[in-house]
Design a protein around this motif. Structure first.
Motif, short mmCIF file in Angstrom:
data_model
loop_
_atom_site.label_atom_id
_atom_site.label_comp_id
_atom_site.label_asym_id
_atom_site.label_seq_id
_atom_site.Cartn_x
_atom_site.Cartn_y
_atom_site.Cartn_z
N LYS A 144 46.97 34.97 47.46
CA LYS A 144 46.79 35.89 48.60
C LYS A 144 46.45 37.29 48.08
O LYS A 144 46.55 37.55 46.88
CB LYS A 144 48.06 35.93 49.45
N ASN A 145 46.06 38.12 49.04
CA ASN A 145 45.73 39.51 48.69
C ASN A 145 47.02 40.25 48.35
O ASN A 145 47.86 40.45 49.22
CB ASN A 145 45.07 40.19 49.88
N THR A 146 47.21 40.59 47.11
CA THR A 146 48.38 41.38 46.73
C THR A 146 47.89 42.57 45.94
O THR A 146 46.78 42.55 45.39
CB THR A 146 49.33 40.58 45.82
N GLU A 147 48.72 43.58 45.91
CA GLU A 147 48.34 44.74 45.12
C GLU A 147 48.51 44.43 43.64
O GLU A 147 49.42 43.70 43.26
CB GLU A 147 49.21 45.93 45.51
N GLY A 148 47.64 44.97 42.83
CA GLY A 148 47.77 44.81 41.40
C GLY A 148 47.64 46.16 40.74
O GLY A 148 47.87 47.19 41.38
N LEU A 182 50.37 33.81 39.52
CA LEU A 182 49.28 34.67 39.05
C LEU A 182 48.74 35.53 40.19
O LEU A 182 47.73 36.21 40.03
CB LEU A 182 48.14 33.81 38.48
N ASN A 183 49.39 35.45 41.37
CA ASN A 183 48.99 36.21 42.56
C ASN A 183 47.56 35.90 42.98
O ASN A 183 46.84 36.77 43.46
CB ASN A 183 49.15 37.72 42.31
N LEU A 184 47.16 34.65 42.79
CA LEU A 184 45.80 34.26 43.17
C LEU A 184 45.77 33.59 44.54
O LEU A 184 44.72 33.16 45.00
CB LEU A 184 45.21 33.31 42.11
N GLN A 188 38.96 40.26 46.61
CA GLN A 188 39.15 38.86 46.22
C GLN A 188 38.44 37.96 47.23
O GLN A 188 38.66 38.09 48.44
CB GLN A 188 40.65 38.53 46.19
N LYS A 189 37.57 37.08 46.74
CA LYS A 189 36.83 36.22 47.68
C LYS A 189 37.25 34.75 47.57
O LYS A 189 36.95 33.95 48.45
CB LYS A 189 35.33 36.36 47.47
N VAL A 190 37.95 34.39 46.50
CA VAL A 190 38.42 33.01 46.35
C VAL A 190 39.95 33.02 46.24
O VAL A 190 40.50 33.74 45.39
CB VAL A 190 37.81 32.34 45.10
N VAL A 198 38.33 45.95 43.87
CA VAL A 198 37.68 44.64 43.78
C VAL A 198 38.21 43.76 44.91
O VAL A 198 39.42 43.64 45.09
CB VAL A 198 37.93 43.97 42.42
N LEU A 217 43.45 30.61 45.87
CA LEU A 217 43.91 29.28 45.48
C LEU A 217 45.22 28.97 46.17
O LEU A 217 46.11 29.84 46.22
CB LEU A 217 44.12 29.20 43.96
#
Lengths: 497, 156
Positions: free
Chosen positions: A240-244, A236-238, A251-253, A249, A255
């Motif tokens: 690391k910082n990835t482009e979407g 779900l790309n959660l 990302q601060k959390v 926005v 997983l």
């Protein structure tokens, strides 16, 4: 004539002498055997028979009873197994039905690979991207794989011991293990990926394995009835910082990549806790016997808050009315000797577990000791180890957060400090859990994480979540307990819920 | 009496205002919203993607309090209609403190024209993306060809 008359008397006397002699010899042998085979009566390391027993497997089998140990059995079992079959996925936790049968398929393969280097055709270090690709089922990859997570890091040599090997050639590549991924290639070929949990390097082994066909069948059968997506966080790309699609926005959390995200609510059992340790009485005496040293004279008294003290020359044992057993050796060299192999992690762990089982049996006779080892199991050059064990109920762990004015906060069911083969500190929070007929429905892990995150004090900073799991919370009160979602923060032991 | 009327008017106003700002049932295909930077779709990563998963998990990032909803193109009306789950409820959630939005959707065979709408009060942003659900049998055939090709030309 006189001589003839005396003959039966002499014979009778001889018989009595013989019987007496046999009795004495038997008795001396029996008493000697106590000295020979007892650890207690010889200085550590000098008993030939004990050394024989420890070093020769056959002798060991002869001398020792094969006692079943739940904590030891759990040591060789992973915490989570994720089976991916194309678009289907199933997640199994230790304690779930089907977990053991699936583990029985996986364990021999890991053991065989770690035992026989000649079965490995190729090995190489690979990127994390390849590890992800073997697991992901959201792309156009016909993925058939099994991911295995042990939840704690083992030194490779200890892990080899745990699965029945003396040592493993893999320790040349990998120093600590926690996660494995395996993929069947054909009827007799498998790929095994192992992540070194110390360095984060990933090694790939191409293994000839005759039972690989069983893996293919298992992948099919264990995902047949699964309809939940259970995506990994990296899918779900959660992680690391990835482009979407879109921007702006932050990302601060984040997983951990290997968290399986639940997207629907979960139903769990409500349990009732009980303190089986009744203050005073025979149980306290039985417990104190386990901690008693050979030389000490024990003084026993109870203070005004109900804490029972057993004081020896170099140590104090306290039994709290709340159910906590606490031992501390004031002089570390005078702790409770559990092993004469002071630097062996394997021996120290085994003996520490056996010791905690003895304490549990004395505190809660005939109750099953359902605990998991929860501390990382890595070699220490100093010979000093800190082991923690925690209760679980039907695959759901119990997080202990017991506090009182009487004692220092307790964050595990059992905490054991071992130094040079001696227990120098031991704390055990005695609790047992019974199922009630009630159930509770928890929201999805992502919804729960919002609530957890709000409570977390440092929420303004970037937060790395190492794990999300359901857990019962044990605060020491005797009451019904429902599982709640908990999050473990990366790089800390802190659990937030 | 005046007080009762005042309270009723107040309740009515609140309901109306909430209805105004709730996710609409349909959205125009050409409406990109009146703001940007309100939402990022993290999964799928690109505006056009292909999968074999019939139950697909969409993930997105937004801000706390923003309502995120998923829409699907209706070829009969030319509009995007809000998706509904198995119970008939709209696939719509208010994003929590983490800013993470995750939701499962059921894909139809072939191409699914989808839209994520993020809305906070009167401001909103719409993001379009397409996911093609590929048949596993077709994929197996392609992969069978790729495997044969790979075995002929080396590599493991």
């Amino acid at each position: 004539m006189k001589t003839l008359n005396k003959t039966p008397e002499i014979q009778k006397f001889r018989k009595t002498k013989t019987a007496l002699l046999i009795c004495l010899i038997t008795l001396s042998l029996a008493l000697s055997s106590f000295v020979w085979f007892s650890d207690e009566l010889w200085p550590g390391g000098y008993n030939f028979f004990i050394m024989l027993k420890n070093n020769i497997p056959f002798a060991r089998q002869m001398f020792e009873k094969d006692v079943y140990s739940m904590p030891k059995e759990n040591l060789s079992k992973p915490q989570k197994i994720v089976v991916t079959n194309g678009e289907r996925r199933a997640v199994f936790y230790n304690g779930n039905s089907d977990f053991n049968s699936l583990h029985d398929i996986i364990k021999p393969f890991i053991a065989e690979t770690m035992r026989s280097e000649d079965k490995v055709a190729n090995s190489q270090k690979v990127s994390e991207e390849e590890w992800f690709n073997v697991l992901r089922n959201d792309e156009l990859l016909d993925t058939r794989s099994i991911y295995v997570n042990y939840s704690l890091s083992y030194s490779t040599s200890l892990f080899a011991h745990m699965i029945g090997l003396r040592n493993s050639w893999i320790s040349r590549d990998i120093s600590a293990v926690k996660e494995f991924t395996m993929a069947p290639l054909s009827e007799n070929e498998m790929l095994l990926y192992i992540r070194d949990s110390a360095t984060n390097d990933i090694f790939k082994y191409h293994v000839t394995y005759d039972a690989a066909g069983g893996f293919l069948d298992a992948v099919d059968s264990y995902t047949k009835n699964s309809d939940m997506p259970a995506p990994f966080s990296f899918e779900l790309n959660l992680n690391k910082n990835t482009e979407g699609i879109g921007e702006g926005v932050v990302q601060k959390v984040f997983l951990n990549a290997m968290i399986t995200v639940s997207t629907s609510s979960v139903e769990s059992a409500v349990v009732e806790s009980e303190n089986p340790l009744i203050p005073g009485g025979d149980r306290a005496d039985a417990i104190s016997d386990i901690f008693r040293t050979k030389t000490g004279i024990t003084r026993r008294y109870t203070d005004s808050s109900g804490v029972l003290y057993f004081v020896e020359n170099y140590s104090v044992l306290k039994i709290y009315p709340e159910g906590l057993i606490e031992y501390k050796a004031d002089n570390e060299s005078m702790g409770i000797e559990i092993s004469d192999e002071s630097v062996s992690l394997y021996e120290s762990l085994n003996r520490a577990i056996e010791f905690s089982e003895k304490v549990w049996s004395a505190a809660a006779p005939d109750e099953p000791f359902n605990v998991l080892v929860t501390s990382d199991l890595l070699e220490s050059e100093s010979g000093e180890y800190h082991f923690t064990l925690d209760y679980y109920y039907e695959g759901v762990p119990v997080t202990v957060e017991a506090s009182s004015d009487n004692f220092e906060n307790m964050n595990h069911a059992v905490e054991i400090d071992v130094k040079d083969g001696k227990i120098i500190k031991y704390r055990h929070f005695i609790r047992k859990y019974e199922k009630t007929d009630k159930t509770v429905t928890n929201p999805s892990s992502i919804e729960a994480l919002d609530t957890i995150y709000k409570k977390y004090a440092s929420a303004e900073e970037e937060t790395q979540i190492a794990d999300i799991f359901l857990s019962y919370i044990e605060k020491g009160d005797i009451s019904e307990k429902s599982p709640v979602w908990c999050a473990k923060l990366q790089g800390t032991d802190e659990t937030v819920y | 009496m005046k007080k009762i009327i005042a309270v009723l008017v107040l309740i009515f106003t609140i309901i109306i205002s909430q209805t105004c700002y709730a996710a609409p049932a349909s959205v125009s295909a050409w409406d990109g919203g009146n703001i940007s930077g309100l939402v990022i779709v993290k999964k799928p990563e690109t505006a056009v993607s292909t999968t074999t998963k019939q139950i697909y998990t969409v993930s997105a990032l937004s801000l706390e309090g923003v309502e995120v909803s998923i829409y699907k193109y209706n070829p009969y009306t030319g509009y995007f209609d809000i998706l509904r789950d198995g119970y008939g409820n709209p696939v719509s959630n208010v994003v929590g403190a983490t800013g993470i939005y995750v939701r499962d959707i059921a894909l139809d065979a072939n191409t699914n024209y989808l839209m994520v709408r993020a809305q906070y009060g009167g401001i909103y942003q719409n993001i379009r993306f397409d996911i093609t659900l590929m048949d596993q049998g077709l994929l197996d055939s392609i992969q069978g060809f790729a495997t044969n090709f790979g075995s002929k030309f080396g590599g493991w």
